[in-house]
Design a protein around this motif. Structure first.
Motif, PDB file in Angstrom:
ATOM      1  N   LEU A   1       0.819  -1.173  -0.031  1.00  0.00           N
ATOM      2  CA  LEU A   1      -0.136   0.017  -0.060  1.00  0.00           C
ATOM      3  C   LEU A   1       0.880   1.255   0.243  1.00  0.00           C
ATOM      4  O   LEU A   1       0.677   1.977  -0.698  1.00  0.00           O
ATOM      5  CB  LEU A   1      -1.035   0.021   1.291  1.00  0.00           C
ATOM      6  CG  LEU A   1      -2.098  -1.020   1.346  1.00  0.00           C
ATOM      7  CD1 LEU A   1      -2.978  -0.895   2.797  1.00  0.00           C
ATOM      8  CD2 LEU A   1      -2.938  -0.795  -0.002  1.00  0.00           C
ATOM      9  N   ARG A   2       2.006   1.265   0.944  1.00  0.00           N
ATOM     10  CA  ARG A   2       2.882   2.460   0.676  1.00  0.00           C
ATOM     11  C   ARG A   2       3.596   2.469  -0.319  1.00  0.00           C
ATOM     12  O   ARG A   2       3.635   3.738  -1.166  1.00  0.00           O
ATOM     13  CB  ARG A   2       3.948   2.128   2.002  1.00  0.00           C
ATOM     14  CG  ARG A   2       3.188   2.044   3.475  1.00  0.00           C
ATOM     15  CD  ARG A   2       4.278   2.065   4.213  1.00  0.00           C
ATOM     16  NE  ARG A   2       4.813   3.367   4.604  1.00  0.00           N
ATOM     17  CZ  ARG A   2       4.627   4.119   5.677  1.00  0.00           C
ATOM     18  NH1 ARG A   2       4.093   3.632   6.684  1.00  0.00           N
ATOM     19  NH2 ARG A   2       5.175   5.352   5.716  1.00  0.00           N
ATOM     20  N   VAL A   3       4.223   1.495  -1.224  1.00  0.00           N
ATOM     21  CA  VAL A   3       4.649   1.648  -2.490  1.00  0.00           C
ATOM     22  C   VAL A   3       3.612   2.210  -3.585  1.00  0.00           C
ATOM     23  O   VAL A   3       3.990   3.290  -4.355  1.00  0.00           O
ATOM     24  CB  VAL A   3       5.168   0.555  -2.965  1.00  0.00           C
ATOM     25  CG1 VAL A   3       5.735   0.269  -4.217  1.00  0.00           C
ATOM     26  CG2 VAL A   3       6.519  -0.061  -1.947  1.00  0.00           C
ATOM     27  N   ALA A   4       2.416   1.774  -3.332  1.00  0.00           N
ATOM     28  CA  ALA A   4       1.266   1.770  -4.447  1.00  0.00           C
ATOM     29  C   ALA A   4       1.028   3.646  -4.099  1.00  0.00           C
ATOM     30  O   ALA A   4       0.416   4.191  -5.004  1.00  0.00           O
ATOM     31  CB  ALA A   4      -0.077   1.422  -4.191  1.00  0.00           C
ATOM     32  N   ARG A   5       1.157   4.167  -2.830  1.00  0.00           N
ATOM     33  CA  ARG A   5       0.991   5.572  -2.893  1.00  0.00           C
ATOM     34  C   ARG A   5       2.249   6.371  -2.991  1.00  0.00           C
ATOM     35  O   ARG A   5       2.281   7.759  -2.514  1.00  0.00           O
ATOM     36  CB  ARG A   5       0.309   5.945  -1.509  1.00  0.00           C
ATOM     37  CG  ARG A   5       1.038   5.692  -0.067  1.00  0.00           C
ATOM     38  CD  ARG A   5       0.728   6.019   1.010  1.00  0.00           C
ATOM     39  NE  ARG A   5       1.435   6.111   2.368  1.00  0.00           N
ATOM     40  CZ  ARG A   5       1.257   6.539   3.333  1.00  0.00           C
ATOM     41  NH1 ARG A   5       0.182   6.728   3.780  1.00  0.00           N
ATOM     42  NH2 ARG A   5       2.212   6.685   4.278  1.00  0.00           N
TER      43      ARG A   5
END
Ligand code: OOG
Ligand code: MG
Length: 257
Positions: A46-50
């Motif tokens: 999720l962090r990489v996706a943001r």
């Protein structure tokens, strides 16, 4: 287990809102360590996706002092992203945190990839470009900093921010003998040595490389690896200044506003 993505959002939303939530095991008492790492993986996705980039990894609970303080006795592993790197001189903003604490650490900067199994202290030193001083800002997303081992793993081991000191030393000396004096607002709150970390801080990095190796993971060249808090963390409050002074590695400080 409830879908890992649901619990990953549970902790990420708590971080974004800077509001504590209940530990996952309050709802799912049977959560296993393995499932907790699945939640952590989802959280990092999720962090990489943001837009965040993975720039390192961390160990937690590698010193007796930290294990006693948190009531847990096994090392844990987490992931560091560029959004967590706090430039030197930049304060910790209390409003962005729940109940942040600060702890001094020895940090390895890898010059070469490191992949287990079979990684030894010597292999870690050979793969290390430099070591530096660091402060980690931990901020459990769980109310009252209360959690079980699976909870804190799912919460990416309470990782929040980290600051790196300006001195990059070649690891050509005995890292277990690095001295550290930790001060808060000018008072010494603890003194310790590198050996507090599993006898030798590179042992922590070796264990992480070997654990990752069993899962098909690699510690990458260029990554910063935090070897774990050398002593119990100190709470941060607005106005508070924490400073760690290391032999060989110089000083690193942070202020909270
Ligand atoms: C868990 C994270 C521990 C360390 O260096 O031991 C850690 C916690 O204390 O909340 O980062
Ligand atoms: Mg830490």
């Amino acid at each position: 287990m409830t879908d890992a993505g649901t619990w990953a959002s549970w902790v990420l939303d708590a971080e974004v809102a800077a509001e504590a939530v209940a530990p996952i095991t309050d709802v799912e008492p049977s959560l296993t360590v393995e499932e907790a790492y699945e939640i952590q993986e989802e959280l990092i996705r999720l962090r990489v996706a943001r837009g965040e980039t993975i720039i390192g990894a961390k160990l937690g609970l590698t010193s007796k002092a930290k294990q006693l303080a948190m009531g847990l006795d096994e090392p844990i592993y987490g992931v560091l992203t560029d959004a967590m790197l706090l430039p030197i001189e930049q304060p910790v903003t209390m409003a962005e945190h729940i109940h942040p604490r600060v702890e001094p650490e020895i940090v390895f900067v890898l010059a070469h990839d490191l992949a287990g199994p079979g990684v030894t202290i010597q292999d870690v030193l050979a793969a290390t470009g430099s070591v530096c001083s660091g402060l980690e800002i931990i901020d459990s997303r769980f109310a009252d900093f209360r959690f079980t081992l699976p909870d804190v793993i799912a919460d990416n081991t309470s990782a929040s921010r980290f600051v790196l000191g300006p001195v990059a030393a070649e690891p050509s000396f005995d890292l277990s003998m690095i001295g550290c004096v930790f001060e808060v607002d000018g008072s010494v709150v603890g003194t310790t040595a590198g050996a507090a970390i599993l006898g030798h801080p590179a042992e922590a990095v070796a264990q992480l490389a070997n654990w990752l190796g069993r899962r098909g993971g690699v510690l990458r060249a260029g990554w910063k690896i935090m070897s774990g808090g050398l002593m119990d963390a100190m709470p941060l409050h607005a106005g508070r200044h924490a400073l760690a002074t290391f032999s060989r590695l110089g000083r690193v400080g942070v202020r909270a506003t």
